[in-house]
Write a protein that holds these residues in place. Structure first.
Motif, short mmCIF file in Angstrom:
data_model
loop_
_atom_site.label_atom_id
_atom_site.label_comp_id
_atom_site.label_asym_id
_atom_site.label_seq_id
_atom_site.Cartn_x
_atom_site.Cartn_y
_atom_site.Cartn_z
N GLU A 69 0.84 -1.20 0.00
CA GLU A 69 0.00 0.00 0.00
C GLU A 69 0.88 1.26 0.00
O GLU A 69 0.61 2.21 -0.73
CB GLU A 69 -0.93 0.01 1.22
CG GLU A 69 -1.82 1.20 1.32
CD GLU A 69 -2.83 1.29 0.19
OE1 GLU A 69 -3.28 2.41 -0.11
OE2 GLU A 69 -3.18 0.25 -0.40
N HIS A 73 0.98 3.99 -2.91
CA HIS A 73 0.75 5.40 -2.59
C HIS A 73 1.94 6.25 -3.03
O HIS A 73 1.77 7.35 -3.57
CB HIS A 73 0.51 5.56 -1.08
CG HIS A 73 0.25 6.96 -0.65
ND1 HIS A 73 -0.89 7.65 -1.02
CD2 HIS A 73 0.98 7.82 0.10
CE1 HIS A 73 -0.84 8.86 -0.51
NE2 HIS A 73 0.29 8.99 0.17
N THR A 77 1.90 9.24 -5.75
CA THR A 77 2.43 10.56 -5.42
C THR A 77 3.50 10.96 -6.42
O THR A 77 3.54 12.11 -6.87
CB THR A 77 3.00 10.56 -3.99
OG1 THR A 77 1.99 10.14 -3.07
CG2 THR A 77 3.50 11.94 -3.59
#
Length: 150
Positions: A69, A73, A77
């Protein structure tokens, strides 16, 4: 016959255990009995080890999921920042082009102003030269007439 031998071995084993419990136990025998007890307690230990293994396996899976995760992420980003960086680069390029255009306009305006200033100075100098030459011409003519009159 084989069944009798197995049965005899069991009987002897049971007698040895009963005799061991009836007589006082020495330190060496206690250690031997402790080993036997430990052998019988091994399944409990194995179960505890299996529980610990499963718990550790579950923790590892949870950490792996969290890491996945976090990586996802982080990638999102990074993609977002890369797009933002591209947009800022385009905007920066446009601003630089505008700045160059404004600098060129300023240079053109400065050149035009210099030309106008030079033209005005030249016009003023021509007017002054016209008056000066006119005076000089009159003076020269006056001097010639004065010489002729004498």
């Amino acid at each position: 016959m084989l069944a009798r031998q197995i049965s005899a071995i069991h009987v002897i084993g049971v007698l040895a255990i009963v005799i061991g419990f009836m007589f006082p136990v020495s330190a060496a025998q206690a250690s031997w009995l402790d080993r036997v007890k430990d052998i019988y307690q091994l399944p409990e230990n194995v179960e505890q080890i299996q529980k610990d293994y499963e718990a550790t396996k579950q923790q590892l899976k949870e950490q792996k999921d969290k890491l996945s995760e976090t990586i996802r992420h982080s990638q999102e980003t990074e993609e977002k920042l890369l797009k933002q960086n591209e947009a800022l680069q385009k905007e920066n390029q446009l601003l630089q082009e505008r700045l160059k255009a404004m600098e060129q306009v300023a240079l053109d305006k400065e050149k035009r102003n210099r030309k106008i200033t030079n033209m005005v100075i030249a016009a003023v100098l021509l007017v002054v030269l016209y008056f000066v030459l006119g005076r000089v011409f009159r003076y020269v003519v006056w001097r010639r007439q004065k010489r002729h009159m004498r």
